[in-house]
Design an enzyme around this catalytic site. Structure first.
Site, short mmCIF file in Angstrom:
data_model
loop_
_atom_site.label_atom_id
_atom_site.label_comp_id
_atom_site.label_asym_id
_atom_site.label_seq_id
_atom_site.Cartn_x
_atom_site.Cartn_y
_atom_site.Cartn_z
N ASN A 113 0.83 -1.22 0.00
CA ASN A 113 0.00 0.00 0.00
C ASN A 113 0.86 1.25 0.00
O ASN A 113 1.95 1.28 0.55
CB ASN A 113 -0.97 -0.01 1.20
CG ASN A 113 -0.38 0.67 2.41
OD1 ASN A 113 -0.44 1.90 2.56
ND2 ASN A 113 0.24 -0.10 3.31
N PHE A 117 -1.48 8.38 4.27
CA PHE A 117 -2.19 9.03 5.39
C PHE A 117 -3.45 9.75 4.93
O PHE A 117 -3.71 10.90 5.34
CB PHE A 117 -1.28 10.01 6.14
CG PHE A 117 -0.19 9.40 6.98
CD1 PHE A 117 -0.11 8.03 7.19
CD2 PHE A 117 0.77 10.21 7.57
CE1 PHE A 117 0.91 7.47 7.95
CE2 PHE A 117 1.80 9.67 8.35
CZ PHE A 117 1.86 8.29 8.53
N SER A 178 5.91 5.17 8.56
CA SER A 178 5.23 4.86 7.30
C SER A 178 6.14 5.22 6.13
O SER A 178 6.73 6.31 6.11
CB SER A 178 3.93 5.65 7.19
OG SER A 178 3.48 5.61 5.85
N ASN A 180 5.12 5.93 3.25
CA ASN A 180 4.31 6.59 2.21
C ASN A 180 4.16 8.10 2.37
O ASN A 180 3.44 8.73 1.61
CB ASN A 180 2.93 5.93 2.14
CG ASN A 180 3.05 4.45 1.83
OD1 ASN A 180 3.82 4.07 0.95
ND2 ASN A 180 2.33 3.62 2.56
N THR A 181 4.82 8.67 3.37
CA THR A 181 4.88 10.12 3.49
C THR A 181 6.35 10.50 3.31
O THR A 181 7.19 10.07 4.11
CB THR A 181 4.35 10.60 4.87
OG1 THR A 181 2.97 10.27 4.95
CG2 THR A 181 4.54 12.10 5.07
N LYS A 225 5.85 3.65 16.97
CA LYS A 225 5.79 2.56 15.98
C LYS A 225 7.01 2.64 15.08
O LYS A 225 7.29 3.70 14.49
CB LYS A 225 4.51 2.68 15.16
CG LYS A 225 4.30 1.51 14.21
CD LYS A 225 2.88 1.46 13.70
CE LYS A 225 2.63 0.30 12.78
NZ LYS A 225 1.25 0.20 12.33
N ASN A 254 6.00 -1.67 11.42
CA ASN A 254 5.19 -1.16 10.32
C ASN A 254 5.46 -2.01 9.06
O ASN A 254 6.08 -3.06 9.15
CB ASN A 254 5.55 0.31 10.08
CG ASN A 254 4.36 1.12 9.58
OD1 ASN A 254 3.63 0.67 8.69
ND2 ASN A 254 4.16 2.30 10.13
C1 LIG Z 1 -3.59 -0.55 3.48
C2 LIG Z 1 -2.78 -0.33 4.73
C3 LIG Z 1 -2.79 0.92 5.35
C4 LIG Z 1 -2.01 1.13 6.48
N1 LIG Z 1 -2.05 2.35 7.09
C5 LIG Z 1 -1.32 2.55 8.22
C6 LIG Z 1 -1.39 3.78 8.90
O1 LIG Z 1 -2.12 4.70 8.52
N2 LIG Z 1 -0.62 3.94 10.01
C7 LIG Z 1 0.18 2.94 10.51
O2 LIG Z 1 0.84 3.13 11.53
N3 LIG Z 1 0.25 1.75 9.88
C8 LIG Z 1 -0.49 1.53 8.77
N4 LIG Z 1 -0.41 0.33 8.13
C9 LIG Z 1 0.50 -0.71 8.66
C10 LIG Z 1 -0.24 -1.70 9.57
O3 LIG Z 1 -0.77 -1.06 10.69
C11 LIG Z 1 0.70 -2.83 10.03
O4 LIG Z 1 1.65 -2.30 10.93
C12 LIG Z 1 1.44 -3.50 8.89
O5 LIG Z 1 0.57 -3.71 7.80
C13 LIG Z 1 2.04 -4.86 9.30
O6 LIG Z 1 1.04 -5.73 9.77
P1 LIG Z 1 0.34 -6.86 8.85
O7 LIG Z 1 1.44 -7.67 8.26
O8 LIG Z 1 -0.54 -7.60 9.80
O9 LIG Z 1 -0.45 -6.15 7.83
C14 LIG Z 1 -1.19 0.09 7.00
C15 LIG Z 1 -1.20 -1.17 6.37
C16 LIG Z 1 -1.98 -1.39 5.26
C17 LIG Z 1 -1.95 -2.75 4.59
#
Ligand SMILES: Cc1cc2nc3c(=O)[nH]c(=O)nc-3n(C[C@H](O)[C@H](O)[C@H](O)COP(=O)(O)O)c2cc1C
Length: 350
Positions: A113, A117, A178, A180-181, A225, A254
């Site tokens: 992804n 934000f 993240s 993505n920023t 995080k 993350n």
């Molecule tokens: C589509 C998407 C959007 C996410 N947005 C955020 C976010 O806004 N802030 C954040 O701290 N992590 C965000 N994450 C990261 C998740 O919170 C998580 O830490 C990460 O995906 C690893 O866990 P997983 O393997 O269970 O997905 C996002 C993940 C995905 C897939």
């Protein structure tokens, strides 16, 4: 049953499916199916636990980014989550990056992804949370900075979000990890982190909280995080700082910017482009980071595990590596609404 539904849902793009599914769930809850859903999906026996001074109904939370705007807390509570981390929330509303910006990698049980934000802004989210009354579900507030805010002013964005959400969330997570920023992850450097976190800690002891209808002074646990892509030296810096300023905990980890070891074809990965990779490919690295932090601190810093948790065995692995709680995101997409109950069942049978 969910496998069939998933096959159908996976025929459509991820983001519209996300909204469709959550709005469908909301509709079901509002036309009288709430108790039935809760009966189906909430863990049965008592799984309560305490971490950083907060009591959780179970160890399985929903990671940040799923319910960015705190719109679906009732529905997510029905599915049994012990905690929902809302956000990442920024001071001003943001549209995020251009769509499409979420991609499934089914062969790798993963997602990529680059949402960026997208959120309604902290005022709207705080207002929504003020109308949410629930004693069971723990709500974490994951906070970030706007894309337009330069890094040297980032601490001001974190302050705004912290103050606005303070009355409504049970704990805070500072998100500097993240991918993505642009430039955000540079804030993981020790002195930048020190500035943001110590400032929030000062606010934390001065802001009033509501308890039993009265306002009193109180502190909300403050967590950080971190990315799975940090070097050992950077992790050591985070640990030193966390111990020095007595941070309440870490969320590890993350998404990753790495694309190593994927089964999905190189051309498909190239076509998808930039973004954070989550799910199975991040599982091992995330566990390594947790184990390293736990060992180096003798377990003195509570850790919330995030990264590649699909099953009870995955959750157990994270807890054995030193985590106090776990969070799911990609696993929820692949395993479906029974994920919390399934994980809790395995954990209870150990
Ligand atoms: C589509 C998407 C959007 C996410 N947005 C955020 C976010 O806004 N802030 C954040 O701290 N992590 C965000 N994450 C990261 C998740 O919170 C998580 O830490 C990460 O995906 C690893 O866990 P997983 O393997 O269970 O997905 C996002 C993940 C995905 C897939």
């Amino acid at each position: 049953m969910y496998k069939i539904l998933r096959t159908i849902l996976f025929c459509f793009p991820p983001e519209p499916v996300h909204h469709f599914s959550m709005n469908g769930l909301r509709l079901l809850c509002s036309i009288g199916f709430k108790n039935i859903l809760a009966k189906m999906f909430r863990p049965k026996s008592n799984h309560s636990c305490t971490a950083f001074g907060i009591q959780f109904s179970n160890k399985v939370g929903l990671a940040a980014g799923f319910d960015k705007n705190a719109k679906y807390l009732r529905e997510l509570e029905c599915l049994g989550f012990g905690c929902v981390e809302i956000g990442t929330v920024t001071p001003l509303p943001q549209a995020g990056n251009d769509k499409p910006r979420v991609f499934r990698l089914p062969k790798d049980k993963a997602l990529i992804n680059r949402m960026g934000f997208n959120n309604d802004g902290v005022k709207v989210v705080a207002e929504r949370l003020s109308n949410w009354r629930n004693s069971r579900l723990i709500v974490g507030g994951n906070i970030g900075k706007n894309k337009v805010t330069p890094n040297e002013d980032a601490w001001k964005d974190y302050e705004i979000c912290f103050k606005e959400l303070y009355p409504y969330v049970d704990y805070f997570v500072v998100n500097v990890s993240s991918p993505n920023t642009p430039g955000l992850r540079e804030l993981q450097e020790k002195e930048s982190l020190r500035k943001i976190l110590t400032h929030l800690q000062q606010l934390n002891v001065s802001l009033p909280v509501r308890s039993g209808g009265n306002l009193s002074k109180g502190e909300k646990p403050l967590l950080l995080k971190i990315a799975p892509d940090l070097t050992q030296e950077q992790i050591d810096d985070v640990i030193d700082l966390a111990m020095e300023i007595k941070l309440d905990g870490l969320v590890a980890t993350n998404t990753t910017i790495s694309r190593v070891g994927l089964t999905t074809s190189g051309s498909r990965i190239k076509a998808i482009g930039a973004g954070g990779l989550s799910g199975l490919p991040v599982k091992q690295r995330s566990t390594e980071v947790i184990r390293y932090i736990h060992q180096k601190t003798n377990g003195q810093i509570p850790i919330i595990a995030s990264g590649g948790i699909f099953t009870g065995a995955d959750a157990k692995e994270k807890l054995e590596a030193g985590a106090s709680l776990v969070q799911v995101w990609t696993g929820f997409i692949y395993e479906g609404p029974g994920i919390v109950k399934n994980i809790c069942k395995t954990l209870n049978s150990q």
